[in-house]
Design an enzyme around this catalytic site. Structure first.
Site, PDB file in Angstrom:
ATOM      1  N   ASP A  92      64.108 -29.149  10.450  1.00 53.84           N
ATOM      2  CA  ASP A  92      64.662 -30.305  11.160  1.00 53.84           C
ATOM      3  C   ASP A  92      63.706 -30.848  12.230  1.00 53.84           C
ATOM      4  O   ASP A  92      63.902 -31.948  12.745  1.00 53.84           O
ATOM      5  CB  ASP A  92      66.000 -29.941  11.818  1.00 53.84           C
ATOM      6  CG  ASP A  92      67.074 -29.717  10.770  1.00 53.84           C
ATOM      7  OD1 ASP A  92      66.925 -30.209   9.637  1.00 53.84           O
ATOM      8  OD2 ASP A  92      68.078 -29.041  11.082  1.00 53.84           O
ATOM      9  N   GLY A 138      75.983 -32.992   5.493  1.00 53.44           N
ATOM     10  CA  GLY A 138      75.705 -32.057   4.401  1.00 53.44           C
ATOM     11  C   GLY A 138      76.188 -30.656   4.744  1.00 53.44           C
ATOM     12  O   GLY A 138      76.688 -29.923   3.883  1.00 53.44           O
TER      13      GLY A 138
HETATM   14  C1  S3P Z   1      71.486 -26.452   8.385  1.00 59.88           C
HETATM   15  C2  S3P Z   1      70.487 -26.086   7.543  1.00 59.88           C
HETATM   16  C3  S3P Z   1      69.366 -26.945   7.187  1.00 59.88           C
HETATM   17  C4  S3P Z   1      69.196 -28.087   8.173  1.00 59.88           C
HETATM   18  C5  S3P Z   1      70.487 -28.739   8.524  1.00 59.88           C
HETATM   19  C6  S3P Z   1      71.479 -27.741   9.090  1.00 59.88           C
HETATM   20  C7  S3P Z   1      72.604 -25.532   8.605  1.00 59.88           C
HETATM   21  O1  S3P Z   1      69.569 -27.471   5.885  1.00 59.88           O
HETATM   22  O2  S3P Z   1      68.303 -29.055   7.677  1.00 59.88           O
HETATM   23  O3  S3P Z   1      70.287 -29.762   9.496  1.00 59.88           O
HETATM   24  O4  S3P Z   1      73.338 -25.686   9.587  1.00 59.88           O
HETATM   25  O5  S3P Z   1      72.770 -24.630   7.779  1.00 59.88           O
HETATM   26  P1  S3P Z   1      69.191 -26.591   4.584  1.00 59.88           P
HETATM   27  O6  S3P Z   1      69.878 -25.320   4.707  1.00 59.88           O
HETATM   28  O7  S3P Z   1      69.690 -27.363   3.420  1.00 59.88           O
HETATM   29  O8  S3P Z   1      67.698 -26.511   4.609  1.00 59.88           O
END
Ligand code: S3P
Length: 450
Positions: free
Chosen positions: A315, A93
């Protein structure tokens, strides 16, 4: 691959963990936009981070990897070339959302694809602000899910009030802001991890922070090429920190980990639950604080995790739920609906697996109520294809009777290559490197009010 885990012997060891995932993604992206070569040490060569590396290569950036943890990124002054084919973000993501911000600033068209789990994750959260900035961006899946198609170009700076505290959203908008006219500002309901802002500053990109917590970047800047050393990932260390904290008399020293205060809330929770936790920042030269954490375990007690704390330990919640199951009394996790749209629905996955192992747990729309202490029993549990669920339940196995088998655990490689080897250290006393307590010389972890 399966992880097979038995009850832990007495924990007394000292470890380091691989490089921080969030910082690794940002370091390689910003280095790629810089005006020359940058050597990144301590890079996390996990599947997620390698998706970002390969995406940047597909966009015309030369990136060498002389060893797994070192990258030499040849920045081309923000010039990217159109990819020959669609860009595969796999399970990541972070790759998809951060790249969407970056690609919103390019005049060519690109298409971001990924795996089935990524296709269930919401992208409206980045599409809305990037459209406001002037990008032509479209989610092809149902309900604004991937694949996404982006045609960027002349962007304008905006003031964006994000409905969710998400570093991925903030970072997508700030990366687009680097290519926009004027100033781009993001305001969040509460602060998410600050790595993008810090990395911009480290590469001498001008940003601003207002009293209301909003963060801005000024457009049309080229990052100055620099070398950077990535600290260990506190989210990976969290699995072992919880294991040591939950074992009365357990002792663990983690060296060289990132101690950015938007990431250390997990330490405060362990203190509230009764563990002794000390931390010392040893270096802030690269703006990202790094240092040492020491935990001494105790009989844990239940706690409440909610509000502003949640985005800062999002996390770590799967493994904190395991701590909750082992603790005396009730642990409540609220305001954590974001957990439902991670690599899997983590609320449902935690509840399902903890029940399988004999814990009493109530699933809520935005979290969990866990009634401890549970005499956990070894069981066969699913990873749901989610690295943090797999690793959290390996830790649960360290406290269970009999054997715990975490099925389909290859996903640990998304964030923690080498997790299996580290796990062996925690199950085999001969592999532990007994460490001398250094607690007296460290300061207690910050304790947030409940
Ligand atoms: C991350 C932000 C978090 C986290 C992901 C990594 C990042 O997600 O859960 O593992 O590197 O910006 P969200 O920003 O959607 O909460």
């Amino acid at each position: 691959m399966e992880l097979r885990v038995k009850r832990a012997p007495r924990i007394d060891t000292e470890i380091t963990v691989p490089g921080d995932k969030s910082i690794s993604h940002r370091a390689v992206i910003i280095a790629a936009l810089s005006n020359g070569p940058c050597t990144l040490r301590g890079f996390l060569p996990s599947e997620d981070c390698m998706r970002t590396v390969n995406a940047l290569r597909a966009l015309g950036i030369r990136i060498e990897q002389p060893d797994p943890n070192t990258l030499v990124v040849h920045g081309k002054k923000r010039v990217l070339t159109p990819p020959k084919e669609e860009i595969d973000c796999g399970n990541s993501g972070t790759t998809m959302r951060l790249l969407a911000g970056l690609l919103a600033g390019q005049t060519f068209e690109s298409r971001l694809v990924g795996d089935a789990a990524l296709y269930r994750r919401p992208m409206d959260r980045i599409i809305a602000p990037l459209r406001k900035m002037g990008a032509d961006i479209l989610a092809e899946g149902p309900e604004q899910t991937p694949p996404i198609r982006i045609h960027g170009g002349s962007l304008r700076g905006i003031k964006y009030k994000s409905p969710i505290a998400s570093a991925q959203v903030k970072s997508a908008v700030l990366l687009a802001g680097l290519f926009a006219k004027g100033k781009t500002t993001v305001k969040e309901p509460s602060a998410s991890r600050s790595h993008t802002e810090l990395m911009f500053n480290y590469f001498l990109v001008r940003t601003a922070k207002d009293d209301d917590g909003s963060v801005s970047v000024f457009g049309d800047q080229v990052p100055e090429s620099r070398d950077f050393a990535i600290p260990g990932d506190i989210s990976s260390a969290a699995f072992w920190l919880v294991a040591a904290a939950a074992q009365p008399g357990g002792h663990l020293l983690v060296r060289d980990i990132g101690l950015n205060d938007t990431r250390t809330a997990v330490l405060g929770v362990l203190v509230r639950m009764g563990a002794q936790v000390r931390e010392a920042v040893e270096d802030v030269d690269q703006l990202e604080p790094r240092g040492i954490v020491e935990v001494t375990g105790a009989p844990l007690k239940g706690t409440v995790i909610q509000g502003k704390e949640v985005p800062q330990l999002i996390d770590e919640l799967p493994v904190l739920a395991i701590a909750g199951a082992l603790a005396n009394g009730t642990t409540i996790i609220r305001h954590a609906q974001e957990l439902r749209v991670k690599e899997t629905d983590r609320v449902a996955a935690i509840a399902h697996n903890l029940r399988t192992m004999g814990a009493q747990i109530i699933e809520m729309s935005d979290g969990l109520e866990i009634h401890g202490p549970a005499p956990l029993r070894g069981a066969r549990v699913a990873s749901f294809g989610d690295h943090r669920i797999a690793m959290a339940f390996a830790v649960a196995g360290l406290f269970a009777d009999g054997e715990t088998i975490v099925q389909d655990a290859d996903c640990v490689r998304e964030s923690y290559p080498g997790f299996e080897t580290a796990l062996e250290e925690f199950t085999n006393p001969k592999r532990m490197r007994t460490s001398t307590p250094v607690i007296g010389s460290l300061s207690p972890a910050r304790l947030e009010p409940e």
